[in-house]
Design a protein around this motif. Structure first.
Motif, PDB file in Angstrom:
ATOM      1  N   ALA A 103     -34.486   6.386  16.108  1.00  0.00           N
ATOM      2  CA  ALA A 103     -33.301   7.216  15.889  1.00  0.00           C
ATOM      3  C   ALA A 103     -33.337   7.758  14.467  1.00  0.00           C
ATOM      4  N   MET A 104     -32.586   8.832  14.244  1.00  0.00           N
ATOM      5  CA  MET A 104     -32.465   9.421  12.909  1.00  0.00           C
ATOM      6  C   MET A 104     -31.169  10.206  12.864  1.00  0.00           C
ATOM      7  N   GLU A 105     -30.405  10.028  11.785  1.00  0.00           N
ATOM      8  CA  GLU A 105     -29.181  10.813  11.615  1.00  0.00           C
ATOM      9  C   GLU A 105     -29.367  11.762  10.439  1.00  0.00           C
ATOM     10  N   LEU A 106     -29.365  13.055  10.727  1.00  0.00           N
ATOM     11  CA  LEU A 106     -29.501  14.066   9.687  1.00  0.00           C
ATOM     12  C   LEU A 106     -28.163  14.192   8.966  1.00  0.00           C
ATOM     13  N   SER A 107     -28.134  13.803   7.719  1.00  0.00           N
ATOM     14  CA  SER A 107     -26.886  13.761   6.965  1.00  0.00           C
ATOM     15  C   SER A 107     -26.816  14.944   6.008  1.00  0.00           C
ATOM     16  N   PHE A 108     -25.945  15.894   6.331  1.00  0.00           N
ATOM     17  CA  PHE A 108     -25.737  17.058   5.470  1.00  0.00           C
ATOM     18  C   PHE A 108     -24.580  16.728   4.525  1.00  0.00           C
ATOM     19  N   VAL A 109     -24.899  16.050   3.443  1.00  0.00           N
ATOM     20  CA  VAL A 109     -23.878  15.428   2.599  1.00  0.00           C
ATOM     21  C   VAL A 109     -22.936  16.456   1.974  1.00  0.00           C
ATOM     22  N   HIS A 110     -23.504  17.490   1.361  1.00  0.00           N
ATOM     23  CA  HIS A 110     -22.682  18.452   0.623  1.00  0.00           C
ATOM     24  C   HIS A 110     -22.664  19.842   1.261  1.00  0.00           C
ATOM     25  N   ASP A 111     -23.766  20.229   1.908  1.00  0.00           N
ATOM     26  CA  ASP A 111     -23.850  21.579   2.465  1.00  0.00           C
ATOM     27  C   ASP A 111     -24.878  21.569   3.595  1.00  0.00           C
ATOM     28  N   PHE A 112     -25.433  22.742   3.904  1.00  0.00           N
ATOM     29  CA  PHE A 112     -26.359  22.863   5.029  1.00  0.00           C
ATOM     30  C   PHE A 112     -27.693  23.440   4.546  1.00  0.00           C
ATOM     31  N   PRO A 113     -28.581  22.568   4.057  1.00  0.00           N
ATOM     32  CA  PRO A 113     -29.886  23.065   3.599  1.00  0.00           C
ATOM     33  C   PRO A 113     -30.798  23.483   4.748  1.00  0.00           C
ATOM     34  N   TRP A 114     -30.460  23.094   5.977  1.00  0.00           N
ATOM     35  CA  TRP A 114     -31.281  23.443   7.137  1.00  0.00           C
ATOM     36  C   TRP A 114     -30.597  24.538   7.948  1.00  0.00           C
ATOM     37  N   LYS A 115     -31.414  25.458   8.465  1.00  0.00           N
ATOM     38  CA  LYS A 115     -30.929  26.486   9.375  1.00  0.00           C
ATOM     39  C   LYS A 115     -31.299  26.107  10.809  1.00  0.00           C
ATOM     40  N   LYS A 116     -30.750  26.852  11.748  1.00  0.00           N
ATOM     41  CA  LYS A 116     -30.940  26.523  13.160  1.00  0.00           C
ATOM     42  C   LYS A 116     -32.410  26.467  13.578  1.00  0.00           C
ATOM     43  N   PRO A 117     -33.276  27.419  13.165  1.00  0.00           N
ATOM     44  CA  PRO A 117     -34.677  27.340  13.615  1.00  0.00           C
ATOM     45  C   PRO A 117     -35.358  26.034  13.225  1.00  0.00           C
ATOM     46  N   ARG A 118     -35.096  25.554  12.003  1.00  0.00           N
ATOM     47  CA  ARG A 118     -35.729  24.289  11.614  1.00  0.00           C
ATOM     48  C   ARG A 118     -35.165  23.139  12.436  1.00  0.00           C
TER      49      ARG A 118
END
Length: 597
Positions: A29-44
């Motif tokens: 399992a892995m939880e992607l934690s966007f702590v302050h903002d969104f460094p990832w976009k939908k394609p990634r």
């Protein structure tokens, strides 16, 4: 148990390398934690999700920490709910099903004020995320004064289908002033979840774990594992003793802590007292998800891993002819309903249910049964409605299995919940009559879709599992069945007048021969039709299956069966999930149609 940690891949490491590293550690399992903002976009996110799926790593998303539900400043609140909405979309893109959110702070407001505020935010999110198959996971709060106790979350989870609990064990430990030190304390929390939340929302638990320091007000900070007083062994013992289906996400800030927690959990589960071995056999010969094994006990069979005391009988009894001259057995039917339960239960929850039973298979006699039998187990939930009948409500996996054991092939839920006898669905039940084809039906469905679009309404189609199509139009509170029936009748009347040779709303069968029939009368408090994912009593065991609007003309409904539906679910998820997320008001549509004028 699935285990992983919260964070993002470090700079300088490719996503493939990062995920390979997780797999090498044994993490699933892995939880992607966007702590302050969104460094990832939908394609990634989409690409990352595909790579994770190839390695059997399940993903979830933690929304930015500022994105809370209790912010009362309207401008800041809009930013918060938009961030939560965007997090849910990114989770969907990567194939996740859980988006975790911190509920927020109380700030000297009354409980009523806080709940009203949070409900307004959830109402907005429900309206904006109807197309997503996402659970909004409300994380338990870590301070005494914050909003988000398990009790708070239980209230909301019972009101909103897409709200689920996320238990942060460190937060529970801090708020309880260090009480989470034994298996009994963990079991007490699990039992609270079982008693206060809809059962289908606790079949799989999403949880967080880390070590921390706390004071009288609650959590102070996270610390490396071993420096506080929370330990993983009691949780491991609870997982083993209660046979939990659980994901544990480490929220520690240290890689060594992730490893230490994982080691202690796996070792604790492996070393838990073993249940004496007993001879087991598969419940079904089919290859379906979450296969159930059973132990023979006298003439009965006891399924392993089912929370409730359930005994099954005659599981090899043939019920439905299957392709190749074989038959589907009662065990196959029970296994199907057990396997489909994560998708089916949200649609059946708290709806009075009519059973359609075939004790001797589909070639024998059958009967409809509304009243809960006197021999039903006491753990099955029921509700007495206005007609004085005590109906079964299928709120957990074990109830589905018990119903199937009663040779209940078809499950017919009402178009209302037990909490109100007003409609929460307006139903277009359309069937091609003798001489009409599925292609004719698809043309009528397209006209209904166009009409709904012009009226500003959403509808969700599914096969009936037989020759017809059901289109659900979700409704908000305050819609009597007289209103829902009037709406369906007005639309059906307009379409039949525009195409009298192809569409009929006539009750007289002779007048609708060769046409597509829109059955207005199905919109009533005591009327039921086969629910979504219900098996139909036809050779091959077809299933009532959600469809996309753009594929109706191209599908062959009979190809969706208890064996073949799984690839579709894996590809699309539950296409019918939006049908229970946020109702609609018919007032504007009624005015446009001239209803009541």
């Amino acid at each position: 148990m699935r285990y992983g940690y919260s964070g993002l891949p470090p700079e300088g490491v490719t996503d493939e390398e990062f995920l390979d590293g997780l797999a090498d550690e044994g993490y699933t399992a892995m939880e992607l934690s966007f702590v302050h903002d969104f460094p990832w976009k939908k394609p990634r996110c989409t690409a990352f999700g595909k790579l994770a799926a190839e390695r059997d790593i399940s993903l979830s998303v933690h929304a930015p920490f500022f994105a809370m539900l209790t912010v009362d400043d309207e401008e800041r609140s809009r930013k918060c709910v938009h961030a939560i909405e965007h997090s849910m979309k990114l989770s969907q893109a990567m194939g996740g099903t859980v988006t975790v959110v911190h509920p927020g702070h109380s700030r000297d407001r009354t409980s009523e004020e806080i709940f009203d505020l949070v409900r307004s935010r959830l109402d907005y999110l429900a309206s904006k995320t109807t197309h997503l198959s996402q659970h909004l996971g409300l994380e338990t709060s870590g301070t005494v004064a914050a909003f988000g106790s398990l009790g708070d979350i239980a209230v909301l989870a019972n009101e909103y289908p897409f709200v689920y609990p996320v238990v942060d064990w460190a937060h529970v430990h801090a708020v309880s002033q260090g009480q989470m030190t034994s298996r009994e304390s963990f079991e007490a929390v699990i039992n609270f979840l079982y008693s206060e939340f809809p059962n289908f929302k606790t079949e799989h638990l999403h949880t967080h774990f880390s070590d921390n320091l706390f004071g009288p007000a609650g959590e102070i900070k996270h610390v490396p594992y071993g420096q506080g007083t929370l330990r993983a062994t009691p949780l491991a013992e609870t997982i083993a003793s209660m046979n939990l289906d659980i994901t544990v996400i480490s929220e520690s800030h240290h890689l060594d802590s992730h490893r230490a927690i994982f080691h202690e959990l796996t070792e604790g589960i492996e070393n838990a007292p073993a249940t004496p071995a007993a001879a087991t056999r598969p419940l079904s010969h089919l290859t379906l998800p979450d296969a159930v094994s059973v132990i023979k006990d006298g003439e009965a069979f006891v399924p392993i891993g089912v929370r409730q005391p359930l005994r099954l009988s005659n599981i090899d009894k043939p019920l439905i002819p299957s392709p190749g001259g074989q038959t589907y057995s009662k065990g196959d039917l029970i296994q199907y309903y057990a396997s489909i339960s994560p998708h089916l239960l949200p649609h059946l929850a708290n709806r009075p249910l009519t059973m359609v039973r075939f004790p001797n298979g589909i070639d024998g006699d059958h009967f409809y049964e509304k009243r809960s039998p006197s021999h039903a187990p006491d753990w099955i939930t029921t509700a007495v409605m206005g007609d004085g009948i005590e109906y079964i409500t299928a709120n957990d996996r074990a109830t589905l299995m018990w119903l199937a054991n009663m040779a209940c092939i078809e499950m017919h839920p009402t178009l209302h919940r037990t909490t109100s006898e007003d409609a929460d669905v307006a139903l277009f039940d359309i069937d091609p009559q003798e001489g009409a084809t599925w292609a004719d039906l698809a043309e009528v469905a397209a006209l209904i879709k166009l009409t709904l679009d012009n009226l500003g309404l959403r509808g969700y189609p599914k096969t009936s599992g037989s020759r017809g199509l059901h289109i659900h139009v979700p409704l908000g509170p305050g819609h009597s069945f007289e209103r829902s029936r009037g709406f369906i009748g007005a639309v059906g009347g307009l379409l039949s007048k525009a195409n009298p040779d192809g569409i009929s709303i006539e009750f007289d069968k002779a007048k609708r021969k060769g046409k597509v029939y829109i059955d207005i009368g199905q919109n009533g408090p005591r009327r039921t039709t086969a629910g979504v994912y219900s098996v139909r009593p036809r050779p091959g065991a077809p299933v009532s299956t959600p469809l996309r609007w753009d594929e109706i003309g191209d599908v062959e409904p009979s190809r969706f069966t208890i064996e073949t539906i799984w690839e579709r679910i894996e590809q699309h998820g539950d296409l019918f999930a939006p049908a229970i997320r946020g109702g609609q008001d018919l007032t504007v549509a009624e005015e446009a149609l001239g209803i009541g004028t």
